[in-house]
Design a protein around this motif. Structure first.
Motif, PDB file in Angstrom:
ATOM      1  N   SER A  34     -66.120  12.190 -22.188  1.00  0.00           N
ATOM      2  CA  SER A  34     -64.783  11.845 -21.670  1.00  0.00           C
ATOM      3  C   SER A  34     -64.383  12.794 -20.554  1.00  0.00           C
ATOM      4  CB  SER A  34     -63.712  11.914 -22.767  1.00  0.00           C
ATOM      5  OG  SER A  34     -64.242  11.666 -24.021  1.00  0.00           O
ATOM      6  N   VAL A  35     -64.572  14.087 -20.792  1.00  0.00           N
ATOM      7  CA  VAL A  35     -64.180  15.059 -19.771  1.00  0.00           C
ATOM      8  C   VAL A  35     -64.988  14.833 -18.491  1.00  0.00           C
ATOM      9  CG1 VAL A  35     -64.166  17.512 -19.185  1.00  0.00           C
ATOM     10  CG2 VAL A  35     -63.374  16.777 -21.424  1.00  0.00           C
ATOM     11  N   VAL A  80     -63.559  12.015 -16.465  1.00  0.00           N
ATOM     12  CA  VAL A  80     -62.336  12.400 -15.769  1.00  0.00           C
ATOM     13  C   VAL A  80     -62.652  13.315 -14.577  1.00  0.00           C
ATOM     14  CG1 VAL A  80     -60.172  13.657 -16.015  1.00  0.00           C
ATOM     15  CG2 VAL A  80     -60.920  12.102 -17.808  1.00  0.00           C
ATOM     16  N   ARG A 135     -64.098  11.277 -11.702  1.00  0.00           N
ATOM     17  CA  ARG A 135     -63.113  10.501 -10.952  1.00  0.00           C
ATOM     18  C   ARG A 135     -62.290  11.389 -10.034  1.00  0.00           C
ATOM     19  NH1 ARG A 135     -60.460   7.026 -15.658  1.00  0.00           N
ATOM     20  NH2 ARG A 135     -61.964   5.327 -15.807  1.00  0.00           N
ATOM     21  N   ARG A 182     -59.246  12.420 -10.180  1.00  0.00           N
ATOM     22  CA  ARG A 182     -57.882  11.996  -9.839  1.00  0.00           C
ATOM     23  C   ARG A 182     -56.833  12.966 -10.348  1.00  0.00           C
ATOM     24  NH1 ARG A 182     -58.841   5.798 -11.255  1.00  0.00           N
ATOM     25  NH2 ARG A 182     -58.480   6.598 -13.328  1.00  0.00           N
ATOM     26  N   LEU A 183     -57.155  13.694 -11.422  1.00  0.00           N
ATOM     27  CA  LEU A 183     -56.173  14.646 -11.959  1.00  0.00           C
ATOM     28  C   LEU A 183     -56.021  15.802 -10.978  1.00  0.00           C
ATOM     29  CD1 LEU A 183     -56.927  14.997 -15.763  1.00  0.00           C
ATOM     30  CD2 LEU A 183     -55.097  13.739 -14.663  1.00  0.00           C
TER      31      LEU A 183
END
Lengths: 274, 266
Positions: free
Chosen positions: B87-88, B91, B94, B96-97
């Motif tokens: 999961s990490v 993220v 991507r 985006r954070l």
């Protein structure tokens, strides 16, 4: 916004683990080492380490062994990385498997192998005895040589893999050009490949030095109680004398010591990278 | 085209390769050799051949208890580390954070920070809030160490994957979760799988966190071997170690089949 929320949700378990399982415990250690029983800032634990010759000797031994191990890893690792990069894909695969196997084997198992090889009646002391170099019943256990051998075996794959990554990207035509221009093979290795491989050597050294300064299982089994290193001393303090603030202070010294050596080295590597 | 290396250098290279491989694999070969001894002491070369020490290990409740603890732990660590790591990695990939690069550095930090410091921290933290160390403490500790490996193998695969496939799925009407489950996860699967095997290997072999957090109820196989090495070494250690080496060999070949060991190592 919705996308951000999805991403946050996906990463949430990771954040939780990182906070509870890593950041809070590590921060806790750093605080514990510099505070007294009432939570007031103090340097008592740190200065206890830094003023006691016994502990200073431990710190010196740690630095010395780590430097020797790093140097040995460079000397033994560079040729291997070069052969892997320029050899066939098949040879490269088998060599990678050979050096990954000890890396992925439990540290206690690897160390046990060295204990058998180096101990009284082991293959290495017996061979040395047959060659007339040492007396009968000689043992290499409890020596710094044993620690260096055992640690180099595990750490040099890190060096080889970091150099390999860089050497694989060196254009082989550069070597060919230097050969055409009249360099001998070894000269072209020294004047063309080695300078271009320096970033890999630096990255590998950082890794090997940090890891060797923080290992304690191999040094404590091969070196024994007479040759304590910093990481081993942290373990002893934490589990035998249960003096956690002092163990924490030693951890701070380990981290700060490693950082102090790493930061100039990292600068150097940035310069080498251009 | 010039001749690549003179003969003398080639001969030296072969001798060097043999020496290096002997240095790296020798200690492991010695362990396997000792495990087949028929004698009562740890000697190499072994005295006679027998499987008696394997019998001793397999019928010893201490070793088998430790092996079961290690297996249980490795299985739960594999599950948690794989889910969290994958999961990490998604993220991070991507990006985006805000502050993604800081995030990835933080998540990979357990690789760089000396394990002993983290292990001591976890011991002190656990004792302060939960009292005696337990299976759960080891579970958390091993997961923290294993997650960076899963992140790295997953990212290695994601970085070469087509990021527009997910958008395509969204355009075609898949919800965000559906797109992840049916598009992103299958794409990253080789990386996730290799990460899972790494996680298993790391937990099964880990000794530093296990040593700090050990308690009489939670003794893993490496800790059992360590204790025995310190106090009463006999060839049963070699047999138990040889079994662990065998498992590692299997895992390396599986990882090589799934992702290619060169991609992971490089």
């Amino acid at each position: 916004m919705n996308k951000l929320r999805t991403d946050l949700l996906i990463a949430a378990p990771g954040f939780l683990l990182l906070m509870v399982g890593f950041l809070i415990p590590v921060a806790g250690i750093l605080l514990l080492g510099v505070r007294d029983a009432n939570g007031v800032l103090t340097a008592t634990h740190l200065s206890r380490f830094l003023t006691d010759p016994f502990y200073l000797e431990i710190a010196w031994r740690t630095v010395k062994l780590s430097l020797i191990i790093t140097a040995l890893c460079i000397v033994a690792g560079f040729p291997l990385a070069y052969i892997m990069a320029r050899g066939s894909a098949r040879l490269r695969l088998w060599l990678i498997i050979s050096i990954t196997l000890p890396l992925m084997t439990s540290v206690v198992v690897r160390t046990f192998g060295w204990m058998v090889l180096l101990g009284r009646g082991g293959l290495i002391p017996d061979t040395l005895n047959m060659l007339g170099l040492v007396r009968r019943n000689y043992s290499l256990m409890q020596t710094e040589t044993a620690v260096v051998l055992g640690m180099t075996q595990v750490l040099f794959p890190f060096m080889v893999l970091s150099i390999l990554g860089v050497v694989m990207r060196i254009d082989i035509r550069l070597e060919e050009a230097s050969r055409v221009m009249g360099c001998t093979f070894l000269k072209s290795l020294r004047l063309v490949v080695l300078p271009l491989a320096i970033p890999g050597v630096i990255a590998g050294s950082l890794l090997v030095f940090t890891l060797s300064a923080s290992y304690f299982i191999t040094p404590s089994l091969l070196g024994g109680a007479r040759l304590p290193v910093l990481a081993g001393s942290i373990y002893e303090t934490a589990t035998r004398t249960l003096d956690w603030p002092f163990a924490a202070a030693q951890s701070i010294i380990l981290v700060v010591g490693v950082l102090m050596l790493l930061i100039p080295y990292a600068r150097l590597s940035r310069r080498a990278n251009g | 085209m010039v001749e690549s290396a003179p003969t003398s250098v080639r001969i030296a290279a072969v001798i060097y390769l043999v020496a290096i491989v002997a240095f790296v694999l020798g200690p492991l070969a010695v362990v396997v050799g000792v495990s087949f001894t028929a004698g009562d002491y740890i000697t190499f070369p072994p005295q006679g051949l027998s499987l008696r020490w394997y019998e001793a290990v397999l019928s010893s409740s201490v070793y088998m208890g430790a092996a079961i603890t290690s297996l249980k732990l490795a299985v739960v660590v594999t599950i948690s580390a794989t889910i969290i790591g994958a999961s990490v990695a998604t993220v991070i990939h991507r990006g985006r954070l805000p502050g993604t690069s800081v995030l990835s550095a933080l998540f990979l930090a357990p690789l760089v920070l000396p394990t002993i410091i983290f292990a001591l921290g976890l011991l002190i933290f656990w004792s302060a809030y939960f009292g005696r160390t337990s299976f759960a403490a080891l579970w958390i500790g091993h997961t923290v160490i294993a997650v960076p490996y899963v992140i790295r193998t997953t990212l290695a695969v994601l970085s070469t994957s087509d990021r527009y496939l997910e958008e395509a799925a969204r355009t075609m009407g898949a919800g965000p979760w559906k797109a992840i489950l049916h598009v992103v996860v299958p794409q990253a699967m080789p990386g996730i799988a290799a990460g899972a095997f790494f996680a298993f290997n790391i937990s099964f072999d880990e000794a530093i966190v296990s040593l700090f957090l050990r308690s009489p109820e939670v003794i893993t196989l490496p800790i059992q071997i360590y204790t025995q090495l310190e106090y009463s070494p006999d060839p049963s250690i070699a047999a138990a170690s040889a079994l662990m080496i065998g498992l590692t060999v299997v895992l390396i070949f599986v990882i090589d089949r799934v992702l290619g060991i060169q991609r992971v190592a490089g």
